[in-house]
Write a protein that holds these residues in place. Sequence first.
Motif, PDB file in Angstrom:
ATOM      1  N   GLU A  81       0.815  -1.218   0.000  1.00 57.77           N
ATOM      2  CA  GLU A  81       0.000   0.000   0.000  1.00 57.77           C
ATOM      3  C   GLU A  81       0.846   1.265   0.000  1.00 57.77           C
ATOM      4  O   GLU A  81       0.318   2.375   0.034  1.00 57.77           O
ATOM      5  CB  GLU A  81      -0.938  -0.014   1.208  1.00 57.77           C
ATOM      6  CG  GLU A  81      -1.970  -1.121   1.114  1.00 57.77           C
ATOM      7  CD  GLU A  81      -2.704  -1.363   2.422  1.00 57.77           C
ATOM      8  OE1 GLU A  81      -2.391  -0.700   3.429  1.00 57.77           O
ATOM      9  OE2 GLU A  81      -3.589  -2.233   2.424  1.00 57.77           O
ATOM     10  N   GLY A  82       2.166   1.118  -0.026  1.00 56.61           N
ATOM     11  CA  GLY A  82       3.055   2.275  -0.080  1.00 56.61           C
ATOM     12  C   GLY A  82       3.184   3.005   1.241  1.00 56.61           C
ATOM     13  O   GLY A  82       3.593   4.159   1.270  1.00 56.61           O
ATOM     14  N   ARG A  83       2.860   2.350   2.338  1.00 61.81           N
ATOM     15  CA  ARG A  83       2.975   2.985   3.659  1.00 61.81           C
ATOM     16  C   ARG A  83       4.391   2.796   4.164  1.00 61.81           C
ATOM     17  O   ARG A  83       4.935   1.710   4.105  1.00 61.81           O
ATOM     18  CB  ARG A  83       1.958   2.387   4.611  1.00 61.81           C
ATOM     19  CG  ARG A  83       0.559   2.708   4.140  1.00 61.81           C
ATOM     20  CD  ARG A  83      -0.470   2.164   5.042  1.00 61.81           C
ATOM     21  NE  ARG A  83      -1.793   2.597   4.583  1.00 61.81           N
ATOM     22  CZ  ARG A  83      -2.901   2.054   4.961  1.00 61.81           C
ATOM     23  NH1 ARG A  83      -2.877   1.069   5.826  1.00 61.81           N
ATOM     24  NH2 ARG A  83      -4.048   2.498   4.512  1.00 61.81           N
ATOM     25  N   ARG A  84       4.974   3.860   4.690  1.00 58.90           N
ATOM     26  CA  ARG A  84       6.384   3.805   5.088  1.00 58.90           C
ATOM     27  C   ARG A  84       6.603   3.792   6.585  1.00 58.90           C
ATOM     28  O   ARG A  84       7.528   3.168   7.065  1.00 58.90           O
ATOM     29  CB  ARG A  84       7.133   4.998   4.490  1.00 58.90           C
ATOM     30  CG  ARG A  84       7.161   4.933   2.983  1.00 58.90           C
ATOM     31  CD  ARG A  84       8.272   5.725   2.394  1.00 58.90           C
ATOM     32  NE  ARG A  84       9.566   5.357   2.931  1.00 58.90           N
ATOM     33  CZ  ARG A  84      10.597   6.183   2.947  1.00 58.90           C
ATOM     34  NH1 ARG A  84      10.489   7.390   2.477  1.00 58.90           N
ATOM     35  NH2 ARG A  84      11.752   5.795   3.437  1.00 58.90           N
ATOM     36  N   CYS A  85       5.796   4.506   7.342  1.00 55.63           N
ATOM     37  CA  CYS A  85       6.028   4.603   8.783  1.00 55.63           C
ATOM     38  C   CYS A  85       4.904   3.873   9.520  1.00 55.63           C
ATOM     39  O   CYS A  85       3.729   4.174   9.343  1.00 55.63           O
ATOM     40  CB  CYS A  85       6.105   6.065   9.211  1.00 55.63           C
ATOM     41  SG  CYS A  85       6.683   6.253  10.907  1.00 55.63           S
ATOM     42  N   LEU A  86       5.309   2.907  10.347  1.00 54.79           N
ATOM     43  CA  LEU A  86       4.353   2.015  10.993  1.00 54.79           C
ATOM     44  C   LEU A  86       4.581   1.989  12.502  1.00 54.79           C
ATOM     45  O   LEU A  86       5.659   2.304  12.978  1.00 54.79           O
ATOM     46  CB  LEU A  86       4.537   0.588  10.464  1.00 54.79           C
ATOM     47  CG  LEU A  86       4.702   0.402   8.960  1.00 54.79           C
ATOM     48  CD1 LEU A  86       5.077  -1.029   8.647  1.00 54.79           C
ATOM     49  CD2 LEU A  86       3.437   0.799   8.236  1.00 54.79           C
ATOM     50  N   ARG A  87       3.544   1.559  13.219  1.00 56.47           N
ATOM     51  CA  ARG A  87       3.674   1.318  14.658  1.00 56.47           C
ATOM     52  C   ARG A  87       3.283  -0.131  14.921  1.00 56.47           C
ATOM     53  O   ARG A  87       2.226  -0.587  14.477  1.00 56.47           O
ATOM     54  CB  ARG A  87       2.778   2.246  15.472  1.00 56.47           C
ATOM     55  CG  ARG A  87       2.879   1.988  16.970  1.00 56.47           C
ATOM     56  CD  ARG A  87       2.029   2.904  17.827  1.00 56.47           C
ATOM     57  NE  ARG A  87       0.653   2.914  17.380  1.00 56.47           N
ATOM     58  CZ  ARG A  87      -0.028   4.026  17.063  1.00 56.47           C
ATOM     59  NH1 ARG A  87       0.532   5.202  17.139  1.00 56.47           N
ATOM     60  NH2 ARG A  87      -1.282   3.945  16.662  1.00 56.47           N
ATOM     61  N   ILE A  88       4.148  -0.823  15.621  1.00 53.38           N
ATOM     62  CA  ILE A  88       3.863  -2.192  16.031  1.00 53.38           C
ATOM     63  C   ILE A  88       3.831  -2.204  17.553  1.00 53.38           C
ATOM     64  O   ILE A  88       4.834  -1.921  18.200  1.00 53.38           O
ATOM     65  CB  ILE A  88       4.915  -3.188  15.502  1.00 53.38           C
ATOM     66  CG1 ILE A  88       4.924  -3.187  13.974  1.00 53.38           C
ATOM     67  CG2 ILE A  88       4.647  -4.588  16.047  1.00 53.38           C
ATOM     68  CD1 ILE A  88       5.968  -4.080  13.349  1.00 53.38           C
ATOM     69  N   VAL A  89       2.673  -2.517  18.111  1.00 47.84           N
ATOM     70  CA  VAL A  89       2.509  -2.593  19.561  1.00 47.84           C
ATOM     71  C   VAL A  89       2.711  -4.049  19.964  1.00 47.84           C
ATOM     72  O   VAL A  89       1.897  -4.905  19.616  1.00 47.84           O
ATOM     73  CB  VAL A  89       1.112  -2.087  19.992  1.00 47.84           C
ATOM     74  CG1 VAL A  89       0.956  -2.179  21.499  1.00 47.84           C
ATOM     75  CG2 VAL A  89       0.880  -0.659  19.502  1.00 47.84           C
ATOM     76  N   HIS A  90       3.808  -4.328  20.660  1.00 44.37           N
ATOM     77  CA  HIS A  90       4.118  -5.698  21.069  1.00 44.37           C
ATOM     78  C   HIS A  90       3.877  -5.912  22.554  1.00 44.37           C
ATOM     79  O   HIS A  90       3.836  -7.040  23.018  1.00 44.37           O
ATOM     80  CB  HIS A  90       5.562  -6.071  20.712  1.00 44.37           C
ATOM     81  CG  HIS A  90       6.570  -5.043  21.105  1.00 44.37           C
ATOM     82  ND1 HIS A  90       6.857  -4.733  22.415  1.00 44.37           N
ATOM     83  CD2 HIS A  90       7.338  -4.233  20.346  1.00 44.37           C
ATOM     84  CE1 HIS A  90       7.779  -3.791  22.443  1.00 44.37           C
ATOM     85  NE2 HIS A  90       8.086  -3.460  21.196  1.00 44.37           N
ATOM     86  N   GLY A  91       3.693  -4.863  23.301  1.00 45.41           N
ATOM     87  CA  GLY A  91       3.458  -4.971  24.735  1.00 45.41           C
ATOM     88  C   GLY A  91       4.757  -4.999  25.516  1.00 45.41           C
ATOM     89  O   GLY A  91       5.850  -5.024  24.950  1.00 45.41           O
ATOM     90  N   ARG A  92       4.607  -4.988  26.835  1.00 47.73           N
ATOM     91  CA  ARG A  92       5.779  -4.946  27.720  1.00 47.73           C
ATOM     92  C   ARG A  92       6.083  -6.297  28.359  1.00 47.73           C
ATOM     93  O   ARG A  92       7.023  -6.436  29.117  1.00 47.73           O
ATOM     94  CB  ARG A  92       5.546  -3.907  28.811  1.00 47.73           C
ATOM     95  CG  ARG A  92       5.527  -2.502  28.269  1.00 47.73           C
ATOM     96  CD  ARG A  92       5.401  -1.492  29.395  1.00 47.73           C
ATOM     97  NE  ARG A  92       5.499  -0.140  28.863  1.00 47.73           N
ATOM     98  CZ  ARG A  92       4.454   0.570  28.463  1.00 47.73           C
ATOM     99  NH1 ARG A  92       3.245   0.059  28.531  1.00 47.73           N
ATOM    100  NH2 ARG A  92       4.622   1.788  27.992  1.00 47.73           N
ATOM    101  N   GLY A  93       5.263  -7.279  28.086  1.00 45.25           N
ATOM    102  CA  GLY A  93       5.505  -8.607  28.640  1.00 45.25           C
ATOM    103  C   GLY A  93       4.889  -8.825  29.999  1.00 45.25           C
ATOM    104  O   GLY A  93       5.161  -9.842  30.636  1.00 45.25           O
ATOM    105  N   ASN A  94       4.061  -7.907  30.472  1.00 46.82           N
ATOM    106  CA  ASN A  94       3.471  -8.046  31.803  1.00 46.82           C
ATOM    107  C   ASN A  94       2.579  -9.272  31.914  1.00 46.82           C
ATOM    108  O   ASN A  94       2.444  -9.844  32.985  1.00 46.82           O
ATOM    109  CB  ASN A  94       2.672  -6.790  32.178  1.00 46.82           C
ATOM    110  CG  ASN A  94       3.568  -5.576  32.330  1.00 46.82           C
ATOM    111  OD1 ASN A  94       4.762  -5.715  32.576  1.00 46.82           O
ATOM    112  ND2 ASN A  94       2.998  -4.400  32.180  1.00 46.82           N
TER     113      ASN A  94
END
Length: 186
Positions: free
Chosen positions: A123-136
């Motif tokens: 889709e031509g998107r360059r900047c992304l956010r991946i929320v992986h969590g803190r492991g709590n």
Amino acid sequence: MTQHKQASSEDLDAFLAAVDGATPLSRPDRVSFEAPKPSPRPRQRERDEAAVLGELLHAPLAVDDWLDLGGADSFLRSGLPRTLLRDLRRGRWSIQNHVDLHGMNRHEAHAEVAVFLSESMAEGRRCLRIVHGRGNGSPGREAILRQLVKVWLSRCQEVLAFCHAPPCDGGDGALWVLLKAGGKRR
């Protein structure tokens, strides 16, 4: 049911006399109802994206990968200027897509990240956010996904850089990722 009979020579002569001097209609005023041709399939792009998915899903995880990236808070592809990572950290790129991996095990998260990267690139998107969590919520409260996501991203050649998001955007429970420019490919 109607019956058809052969036209006699008298009927044919009468018809020809009736249409004598008539002008045929011009052809350009006709509408052609051809089905639209299908757009070409970008087969090389499909092969490239499948290779990226395969690389992310099936590459073995080496001990060096864990040691090199597990504790690192950022990554910059070799040969790129440090200003690229600095600009990413400072939020000079707007987030164009995001995914949340909360509640997933590592296999589900791996597949989700691979599909997310592939779709974002397409889709031509360059900047992304991946929320992986803190492991709590993990056994031993270890941030396994945090470490694994960093390894997966570093292996993907389309990823130029990544860093932890600022506290307002997830902090050390999320990554900002910058992909290569490629434009919209669909």
